[in-house]
Design a protein around this motif. Structure first.
Motif, PDB file in Angstrom:
ATOM      1  N   GLU A   1       0.905  -1.268  -0.115  1.00 17.73           N
ATOM      2  CA  GLU A   1      -0.007  -0.052  -0.053  1.00 17.73           C
ATOM      3  C   GLU A   1       0.791   1.189  -0.087  1.00 17.73           C
ATOM      4  O   GLU A   1       1.795   1.368   0.810  1.00 17.73           O
ATOM      5  CB  GLU A   1      -0.986   0.070   1.226  1.00 17.73           C
ATOM      6  CG  GLU A   1      -1.991  -1.050   0.933  1.00 17.73           C
ATOM      7  CD  GLU A   1      -3.176  -0.660   2.092  1.00 17.73           C
ATOM      8  OE1 GLU A   1      -3.165   0.338   2.809  1.00 17.73           O
ATOM      9  OE2 GLU A   1      -4.112  -1.370   2.060  1.00 17.73           O
TER      10      GLU A   1
ATOM     11  N   ASP B   1      -0.113   5.402   0.112  1.00 17.56           N
ATOM     12  CA  ASP B   1      -1.076   6.269   0.440  1.00 17.56           C
ATOM     13  C   ASP B   1      -2.310   5.756   0.454  1.00 17.56           C
ATOM     14  O   ASP B   1      -3.451   6.129  -0.006  1.00 17.56           O
ATOM     15  CB  ASP B   1      -1.068   7.357  -0.755  1.00 17.56           C
ATOM     16  CG  ASP B   1       0.319   8.153  -0.776  1.00 17.56           C
ATOM     17  OD1 ASP B   1       0.982   8.487   0.371  1.00 17.56           O
ATOM     18  OD2 ASP B   1       0.629   8.576  -1.700  1.00 17.56           O
ATOM     19  N   GLY B   2      -2.381   4.643   0.958  1.00 23.53           N
ATOM     20  CA  GLY B   2      -3.852   3.793   1.125  1.00 23.53           C
ATOM     21  C   GLY B   2      -4.340   3.119   0.098  1.00 23.53           C
ATOM     22  O   GLY B   2      -5.214   2.309   0.207  1.00 23.53           O
ATOM     23  N   ALA B   3      -3.604   2.871  -0.871  1.00 20.42           N
ATOM     24  CA  ALA B   3      -4.118   2.045  -2.072  1.00 20.42           C
ATOM     25  C   ALA B   3      -2.950   1.044  -2.361  1.00 20.42           C
ATOM     26  O   ALA B   3      -1.682   1.275  -2.509  1.00 20.42           O
ATOM     27  CB  ALA B   3      -4.320   3.093  -3.148  1.00 20.42           C
ATOM     28  N   PRO B   4      -3.304  -0.293  -2.863  1.00 20.06           N
ATOM     29  CA  PRO B   4      -2.231  -1.349  -3.006  1.00 20.06           C
ATOM     30  C   PRO B   4      -1.830  -1.075  -4.442  1.00 20.06           C
ATOM     31  O   PRO B   4      -2.277  -0.732  -5.440  1.00 20.06           O
ATOM     32  CB  PRO B   4      -3.250  -2.326  -2.973  1.00 20.06           C
ATOM     33  CG  PRO B   4      -4.550  -2.019  -3.019  1.00 20.06           C
ATOM     34  CD  PRO B   4      -4.601  -0.770  -2.711  1.00 20.06           C
TER      35      PRO B   4
END
Length: 283
Positions: A31, A33-36
């Motif tokens: 991840e 910034d919160g995104a994989p």
């Protein structure tokens, strides 16, 4: 850092990784910034935003456990600049440099990865090699000024623009896009490690014999100018691949021509990035 796509023996899926000191650290699923991370474009964008984004990642696989894949996302746009070095043997007999970049595309299926075989097609004996610096876009942009264009570059890799010359004479698109006739890799070196792409060299060797060597500074249109030009045609997106042209020394420039044949071993090198190696087989 060096980013790559790879497969593991016995698996059908392709992974995204980073070269570590003793192997490959897997990045897909990590991840940021919160995104994989799911694509090489996302990995490049993350590395451009923060060169330390994946710092300290430990190897998940040894080098002997992986097979390289083309370091571009499936369906990524391959945007190519042709006729971008001064050469002695233009195919159309003209000698003047183009007034603007000569742009064409490569569709999926044209390129193979480091270590894979190039295929000489059954319909021609005129398979040729072309070593090129390839640029990977790291930030989205449109109408990018040349003075700012390198800020949109996320990394660099090596591309062999394999060309079937007799077909190229009647159709550039056909001659440049035969199935598995070109190659790309082995990985993407991120832009923070390349202070000035114009300081790089491109080198091609066939069976150990040097055939091509030129400085990127010798290009007619610079990396920045090509990126700027293409951004006027279309919005550029992270993961787009931009090939920048190949210098003198290809097989067709010799008298008689020296076309590739089955069994030839080719290395395409850009010092500071790496070496892309392929062998030729007949279809």
């Amino acid at each position: 850092m060096k980013l790559l796509r790879y497969t593991l023996a016995g698996e059908g899926s392709t992974h995204i990784g980073m070269a570590a000191s003793d192997g490959v650290a897997r990045l897909d699923g990590v991840e940021v910034d919160g995104a994989p991370i799911a694509t090489i474009g996302q990995a490049i964008a993350a590395a451009l935003a923060d060169p330390a984004a994946f710092a300290g990642a430990a190897a998940d696989h040894g080098w002997d456990d992986i097979a390289f894949a083309v370091p571009a996302d499936v369906g990524a746009r391959m945007l190519c600049a042709g006729a971008n070095y001064h050469k002695k043997y233009p195919l159309d007999g003209k000698v003047q440099a183009p007034a603007q970049p000569v742009y064409f595309n490569k569709p999926p299926g044209t390129l193979v990865a480091h270590g894979e075989d190039l295929v000489r097609p059954s319909v021609s004996v005129q398979l040729d090699y072309e070593v090129e610096l390839a640029v990977i876009i790291g930030r989205a942009g449109r109408h990018i000024a040349a003075a700012e264009a390198l800020d949109y570059v996320g990394g660099y890799t090596i591309l062999n623009d394999g060309s079937v010359r007799d077909w190229q004479r009647h159709s550039v698109a056909a001659g440049k896009n035969f199935f598995r006739s070109g190659s790309m890799g082995p990985w993407i070196t991120t832009a923070d490690e390349i202070a000035d792409p114009a300081a790089l060299e491109v080198i091609c060797r066939v069976n150990g014999e040097e055939r091509q060597r030129a400085g990127v500074s010798e290009m007619i249109f610079s990396v920045a100018e090509i990126v700027s030009y293409l951004s006027a045609v279309m919005p550029l997106e992270p993961g787009d691949v931009v090939a920048t042209g190949s210098p003198e020394g290809t097989g067709g420039s010799h008298d008689p021509p020296r076309w590739l044949i089955a069994g030839d071993e080719i290395s395409f090198e850009v010092p500071g990035i790496g070496v892309l190696q392929n062998r030729v087989i007949d279809e």
